[in-house]
Design an enzyme around this catalytic site. Sequence first.
Site, PDB file in Angstrom:
ATOM      1  N   HIS A 168       0.838  -1.204   0.000  1.00 58.90           N
ATOM      2  CA  HIS A 168       0.000   0.000   0.000  1.00 58.90           C
ATOM      3  C   HIS A 168       0.868   1.248   0.000  1.00 58.90           C
ATOM      4  CE1 HIS A 168       0.659  -1.405   4.118  1.00 58.90           C
ATOM      5  NE2 HIS A 168       0.675  -0.130   4.483  1.00 58.90           N
ATOM      6  N   HIS A 170       0.938   5.148   1.141  1.00 62.37           N
ATOM      7  CA  HIS A 170       0.304   6.186   1.956  1.00 62.37           C
ATOM      8  C   HIS A 170       0.406   7.484   1.148  1.00 62.37           C
ATOM      9  CE1 HIS A 170       0.446   4.018   5.951  1.00 62.37           C
ATOM     10  NE2 HIS A 170       1.378   3.345   5.318  1.00 62.37           N
TER      11      HIS A 170
HETATM   12  P1  AMP Z   1       1.619   0.328   7.414  1.00 65.97           P
HETATM   13  O1  AMP Z   1       1.933   0.557   8.848  1.00 65.97           O
HETATM   14  O2  AMP Z   1       2.500   1.059   6.464  1.00 65.97           O
HETATM   15  O3  AMP Z   1       1.521  -1.154   7.095  1.00 65.97           O
HETATM   16  O4  AMP Z   1       0.194   0.966   7.182  1.00 65.97           O
HETATM   17  C1  AMP Z   1      -1.003   0.312   7.454  1.00 65.97           C
HETATM   18  C2  AMP Z   1      -2.029   1.364   7.595  1.00 65.97           C
HETATM   19  O5  AMP Z   1      -3.305   0.771   7.534  1.00 65.97           O
HETATM   20  C3  AMP Z   1      -1.952   2.148   8.901  1.00 65.97           C
HETATM   21  O6  AMP Z   1      -1.719   3.521   8.628  1.00 65.97           O
HETATM   22  C4  AMP Z   1      -3.328   1.911   9.530  1.00 65.97           C
HETATM   23  O7  AMP Z   1      -3.822   3.052  10.189  1.00 65.97           O
HETATM   24  C5  AMP Z   1      -4.159   1.545   8.323  1.00 65.97           C
HETATM   25  N1  AMP Z   1      -5.326   0.741   8.599  1.00 65.97           N
HETATM   26  C6  AMP Z   1      -5.399  -0.409   9.306  1.00 65.97           C
HETATM   27  N2  AMP Z   1      -6.646  -0.870   9.322  1.00 65.97           N
HETATM   28  C7  AMP Z   1      -7.397  -0.015   8.590  1.00 65.97           C
HETATM   29  C8  AMP Z   1      -8.766   0.056   8.224  1.00 65.97           C
HETATM   30  N3  AMP Z   1      -9.651  -0.872   8.610  1.00 65.97           N
HETATM   31  N4  AMP Z   1      -9.178   1.095   7.461  1.00 65.97           N
HETATM   32  C9  AMP Z   1      -8.311   2.032   7.060  1.00 65.97           C
HETATM   33  N5  AMP Z   1      -7.000   2.027   7.358  1.00 65.97           N
HETATM   34  C10 AMP Z   1      -6.548   1.016   8.127  1.00 65.97           C
END
Ligand code: AMP
Length: 182
Positions: A168, A170
Site C-alpha cells: 500500500h 500512503h
Molecule cells: P503500514 O503501517 O505502512 O503497514 O500501514 C497500514 C495502515 O493501515 C496504517 O496507517 C493503519 O492506520 C491503516 N489501517 C489499518 N486498518 C485499517 C482500516 N480498517 N481502514 C483504514 N485504514 C486502516
Amino acid sequence: MSSEKSNALRFFLSPQVFSFCTSLCAPIARSIARCPATLRPKRFVHHITASINEEAAAKASATTADNDAPTIFDKIIAKEIPSTIVYEDEKVLAFRDISPQAPVHVLLIPKIRDGLTQLGKAEPRHSEILGHLLYAAKVVAEKEGIADGFRVVINNGPDACQSVYHLHLHILGGRQMKWPPG
Ligand code: AMP
C-alpha cells in the site's frame, strides 16, 4: 588534538559504547512508559510508547507476512468492512486511513495482491501495477486537492514499521511535511 583526547574520543564513538548506551536506554524508556500517567512527561511518553507499540505490532505482523493469509485490506476490497473509498478503478482502490497522520491520509492498494505483500517482494511482472499505483497516487492527490504538495510513503518490512502485508502507498498532505521523516 592530543593522543589522549583522540583515544578518549575513539573510545566514546566505539560500537561497544554505542551498543551499551542503546541497551541501557531501551529499558529506561520502557520503565518510564509504564509509570503512572501523572508522573510522566506527556509528549515524551506518548512518543516512546507509540513507537514501542508500533515497533512491536510491526514485528508481530511480519511473522505472518508470507503465509498468504488475507489481510484487513482484503476485507476492505470485498466491502466486508466499511471504509471511506476516495478513488477506485479496475486495478486499484484508495480509501482513507483509519488513523490519519495528516489532514489528508489515503491508502492506495492493488486490488489483487499477487505476491506483493510488500514492495521488497516486487518482481519484473509487477512493473505495470507498480507504475499504475504511482500514477493513481497522483490522481488521488489531485482529487483530494493536495496536488501542490503531498508525500507518498511505502513502509517496507518491520524496520519501516509496516503493519499490513498487502502493498500500500500512503498518500499524505494538507499540512507542511518535515524532513527527515521519523
Ligand atoms: P503500514 O503501517 O505502512 O503497514 O500501514 C497500514 C495502515 O493501515 C496504517 O496507517 C493503519 O492506520 C491503516 N489501517 C489499518 N486498518 C485499517 C482500516 N480498517 N481502514 C483504514 N485504514 C486502516
